[in-house]
Write a protein that holds these residues in place. Structure first.
Motif, mmCIF file in Angstrom:
data_model
loop_
_atom_site.group_PDB
_atom_site.id
_atom_site.type_symbol
_atom_site.label_atom_id
_atom_site.label_comp_id
_atom_site.label_asym_id
_atom_site.label_seq_id
_atom_site.Cartn_x
_atom_site.Cartn_y
_atom_site.Cartn_z
ATOM 1 N N PRO A 190 0.823 -1.208 0.000
ATOM 2 C CA PRO A 190 0.000 0.000 0.000
ATOM 3 C C PRO A 190 0.858 1.259 0.000
ATOM 4 O O PRO A 190 1.951 1.276 0.570
ATOM 5 C CB PRO A 190 -0.802 -0.128 1.302
ATOM 6 N N VAL A 191 0.388 2.280 -0.673
ATOM 7 C CA VAL A 191 1.063 3.571 -0.702
ATOM 8 C C VAL A 191 0.220 4.523 0.132
ATOM 9 O O VAL A 191 -0.895 4.870 -0.257
ATOM 10 C CB VAL A 191 1.208 4.095 -2.146
ATOM 11 N N GLU A 192 0.740 4.922 1.274
ATOM 12 C CA GLU A 192 -0.070 5.647 2.248
ATOM 13 C C GLU A 192 -0.651 6.949 1.707
ATOM 14 O O GLU A 192 -1.769 7.315 2.043
ATOM 15 C CB GLU A 192 0.761 5.923 3.499
ATOM 16 N N TRP A 193 0.102 7.672 0.879
ATOM 17 C CA TRP A 193 -0.377 8.974 0.439
ATOM 18 C C TRP A 193 -1.155 8.903 -0.869
ATOM 19 O O TRP A 193 -1.740 9.894 -1.299
ATOM 20 C CB TRP A 193 0.787 9.955 0.285
ATOM 21 N N TRP A 194 -1.142 7.750 -1.518
ATOM 22 C CA TRP A 194 -1.822 7.639 -2.814
ATOM 23 C C TRP A 194 -3.326 7.547 -2.599
ATOM 24 O O TRP A 194 -3.796 6.731 -1.822
ATOM 25 C CB TRP A 194 -1.331 6.396 -3.548
ATOM 26 N N GLY A 195 -4.071 8.374 -3.279
ATOM 27 C CA GLY A 195 -5.516 8.364 -3.104
ATOM 28 C C GLY A 195 -6.233 8.867 -4.333
ATOM 29 O O GLY A 195 -5.646 9.007 -5.413
ATOM 30 N N PRO A 196 -7.517 9.162 -4.215
ATOM 31 C CA PRO A 196 -8.321 9.629 -5.352
ATOM 32 C C PRO A 196 -7.789 10.898 -6.000
ATOM 33 O O PRO A 196 -7.889 11.064 -7.219
ATOM 34 C CB PRO A 196 -9.703 9.857 -4.738
ATOM 35 N N ILE A 197 -7.227 11.806 -5.202
ATOM 36 C CA ILE A 197 -6.670 13.042 -5.756
ATOM 37 C C ILE A 197 -5.542 12.712 -6.730
ATOM 38 O O ILE A 197 -5.480 13.241 -7.847
ATOM 39 C CB ILE A 197 -6.135 13.959 -4.634
ATOM 40 N N ALA A 198 -4.648 11.831 -6.311
ATOM 41 C CA ALA A 198 -3.523 11.442 -7.164
ATOM 42 C C ALA A 198 -4.011 10.793 -8.451
ATOM 43 O O ALA A 198 -3.507 11.085 -9.543
ATOM 44 C CB ALA A 198 -2.591 10.496 -6.403
ATOM 45 N N ASP A 199 -4.992 9.903 -8.350
ATOM 46 C CA ASP A 199 -5.488 9.235 -9.548
ATOM 47 C C ASP A 199 -6.226 10.212 -10.464
ATOM 48 O O ASP A 199 -6.110 10.140 -11.696
ATOM 49 C CB ASP A 199 -6.387 8.056 -9.180
ATOM 50 N N ALA A 200 -7.007 11.120 -9.876
ATOM 51 C CA ALA A 200 -7.703 12.116 -10.691
ATOM 52 C C ALA A 200 -6.696 12.950 -11.484
ATOM 53 O O ALA A 200 -6.864 13.190 -12.691
ATOM 54 C CB ALA A 200 -8.564 13.020 -9.808
ATOM 55 N N LEU A 201 -5.631 13.379 -10.821
ATOM 56 C CA LEU A 201 -4.604 14.165 -11.500
ATOM 57 C C LEU A 201 -3.869 13.341 -12.547
ATOM 58 O O LEU A 201 -3.570 13.823 -13.640
ATOM 59 C CB LEU A 201 -3.609 14.714 -10.472
ATOM 60 N N GLY A 202 -3.580 12.086 -12.205
ATOM 61 C CA GLY A 202 -2.890 11.215 -13.149
ATOM 62 C C GLY A 202 -3.675 11.029 -14.431
ATOM 63 O O GLY A 202 -3.120 11.091 -15.541
ATOM 64 N N PHE A 203 -4.986 10.827 -14.300
ATOM 65 C CA PHE A 203 -5.838 10.674 -15.477
ATOM 66 C C PHE A 203 -5.944 11.997 -16.249
ATOM 67 O O PHE A 203 -6.000 12.015 -17.474
ATOM 68 C CB PHE A 203 -7.232 10.197 -15.080
ATOM 69 N N ALA A 204 -5.977 13.115 -15.527
ATOM 70 C CA ALA A 204 -6.121 14.417 -16.177
ATOM 71 C C ALA A 204 -4.907 14.770 -17.034
ATOM 72 O O ALA A 204 -5.049 15.380 -18.097
ATOM 73 C CB ALA A 204 -6.350 15.507 -15.132
ATOM 74 N N GLY A 207 -16.619 6.813 -7.901
ATOM 75 C CA GLY A 207 -17.297 7.755 -7.013
ATOM 76 C C GLY A 207 -16.309 8.615 -6.253
ATOM 77 O O GLY A 207 -16.498 9.833 -6.115
ATOM 78 N N LYS A 208 -15.205 8.005 -5.777
ATOM 79 C CA LYS A 208 -14.212 8.770 -5.021
ATOM 80 C C LYS A 208 -13.378 9.663 -5.927
ATOM 81 O O LYS A 208 -12.977 10.761 -5.538
ATOM 82 C CB LYS A 208 -13.311 7.812 -4.238
ATOM 83 N N ILE A 209 -13.091 9.196 -7.151
ATOM 84 C CA ILE A 209 -12.340 10.033 -8.092
ATOM 85 C C ILE A 209 -13.179 11.240 -8.495
ATOM 86 O O ILE A 209 -12.678 12.369 -8.565
ATOM 87 C CB ILE A 209 -11.923 9.219 -9.331
ATOM 88 N N ASP A 210 -14.463 11.019 -8.748
ATOM 89 C CA ASP A 210 -15.366 12.110 -9.097
ATOM 90 C C ASP A 210 -15.427 13.134 -7.964
ATOM 91 O O ASP A 210 -15.389 14.349 -8.188
ATOM 92 C CB ASP A 210 -16.756 11.537 -9.387
ATOM 93 N N GLU A 211 -15.489 12.629 -6.736
ATOM 94 C CA GLU A 211 -15.521 13.514 -5.573
ATOM 95 C C GLU A 211 -14.210 14.289 -5.453
ATOM 96 O O GLU A 211 -14.195 15.483 -5.113
ATOM 97 C CB GLU A 211 -15.754 12.688 -4.309
ATOM 98 N N ALA A 212 -13.090 13.604 -5.762
ATOM 99 C CA ALA A 212 -11.783 14.255 -5.695
ATOM 100 C C ALA A 212 -11.689 15.408 -6.687
ATOM 101 O O ALA A 212 -11.117 16.461 -6.388
ATOM 102 C CB ALA A 212 -10.675 13.242 -5.967
#
Length: 223
Positions: free
Chosen positions: A26-40, A196-201
Motif C-alpha cells: 500500500p502507498v499511504e499517500w496515494w488516493g483519489p486526488i492522485a489518480d484524478a490528477l494522473g488521469f487528467a 465515485g471517489k475520483i469524481d468527488e476528488a
C-alpha cells in the motif's frame, strides 16, 4: 464446462490472486486526488536501465499537464505529495524535469516550499491502494481465466465462481479485512466505488479543475 474443469480454473485463479497479493504494497499517500490528477495529465510510466537496474519515471501526454500539476500542488496536500513523487521520478532516472515544474523541484530540494495543510475529516486515501488492487486484479481474472466479473445466474450453468467471489474468498483474511462481505468487493470491482471517489476528488480540487473531468473519466474508462 465440467465441474472438474471449473474447479481447476478456480484453483489457478486463486493462486494468481495470492501471488499478486504477495507483492502488494500500500502507498499511504496515494488516493483519489492522485489518480484524478494522473488521469487528467495522461500519466504513463516509462522504464530505463541505470547501472544495471530498472528505473521508472512518468511522462504526461496531456497538453498543459505539468502546469496543471503545479497549480494543484500549491493548493492540495495530496496533490503536492503526488507532484513531488512525479518530479522525483524524473530526477532519479536522470531525465529533464518539465519546465513548469522546475521551480517546484528546486523549492522541494531546498526546503523552501510549504506543504499545503491537511484537510480536516476522513482521509480519502484510506484503503485506496487496496481498492485499486482489487479492481485491477478482478479484471485480470476476467482476462486471464475467462471468468465472469460477477455471478452468472443461468439455469444449467456449470462453471467457476465469479471473479469477485474468488477474490473475496482468496483474500478474506488479508486485503479484504474490514469489508463486510463480497458485495462490497463487487462494488469496487465494478468500479462504482472507485469512480465515485475520483469524481468527488475532482470536485475537491476546486472549480478550476472541473473542465478536466471529461478527460479524467475517459482515461479512467480506458485504464
Amino acid at each position: 464446462m465440467k465441474k472438474q474443469e471449473a474447479a481447476e480454473v478456480e484453483r489457478a485463479a486463486k493462486e494468481y490472486v495470492l501471488t499478486a497479493a504477495s507483492s502488494f504494497t500500500p502507498v499511504e499517500w496515494w488516493g483519489p486526488i492522485a489518480d484524478a490528477l494522473g488521469f487528467a495529465v495522461g500519466l504513463s510510466k516509462r522504464e530505463m536501465k541505470i547501472d544495471g537496474a530498472m528505473q521508472c519515471y512518468y511522462v504526461m501526454s496531456a497538453p498543459g499537464g505539468p502546469a496543471l500539476l503545479r497549480r494543484a500542488a500549491a493548493e492540495n496536500r495530496d496533490a503536492f505529495l503526488f507532484t513531488k513523487y512525479i518530479v522525483a521520478s524524473y530526477i532519479q532516472a536522470g531525465q529533464s524535469v518539465p519546465t513548469e515544474l522546475r521551480d517546484f523541484a528546486a523549492q522541494v530540494l531546498t526546503g523552501t516550499i510549504a506543504v499545503p495543510a491537511e484537510k480536516t475529516g476522513p482521509k480519502d486515501r484510506d484503503h485506496w491502494s487496496r481498492d485499486v488492487f482489487l479492481y485491477f486484479t478482478a479484471r485480470a481474472l476476467v482476462r486471464e481465466f475467462g471468468l465472469q466479473l460477477t455471478r452468472v445466474n443461468r439455469r444449467g450453468y456449470i462453471g467457476p465462481r465469479s471473479a469477485c467471489e474468488l477474490l473475496y474468498e482468496a483474500l478474506a483474511d488479508t486485503l479484504c479485512a474490514g469489508l463486510k462481505d463480497d458485495g462490497r468487493v463487487q462494488e469496487i470491482c465494478e468500479h462504482r466505488a472507485i469512480w465515485g471517489k475520483i469524481d468527488e476528488a475532482c470536485n475537491k480540487l476546486g472549480p478550476w479543475f472541473l473542465p478536466h473531468l471529461e478527460t479524467v473519466a475517459a482515461n479512467f474508462r480506458e485504464s
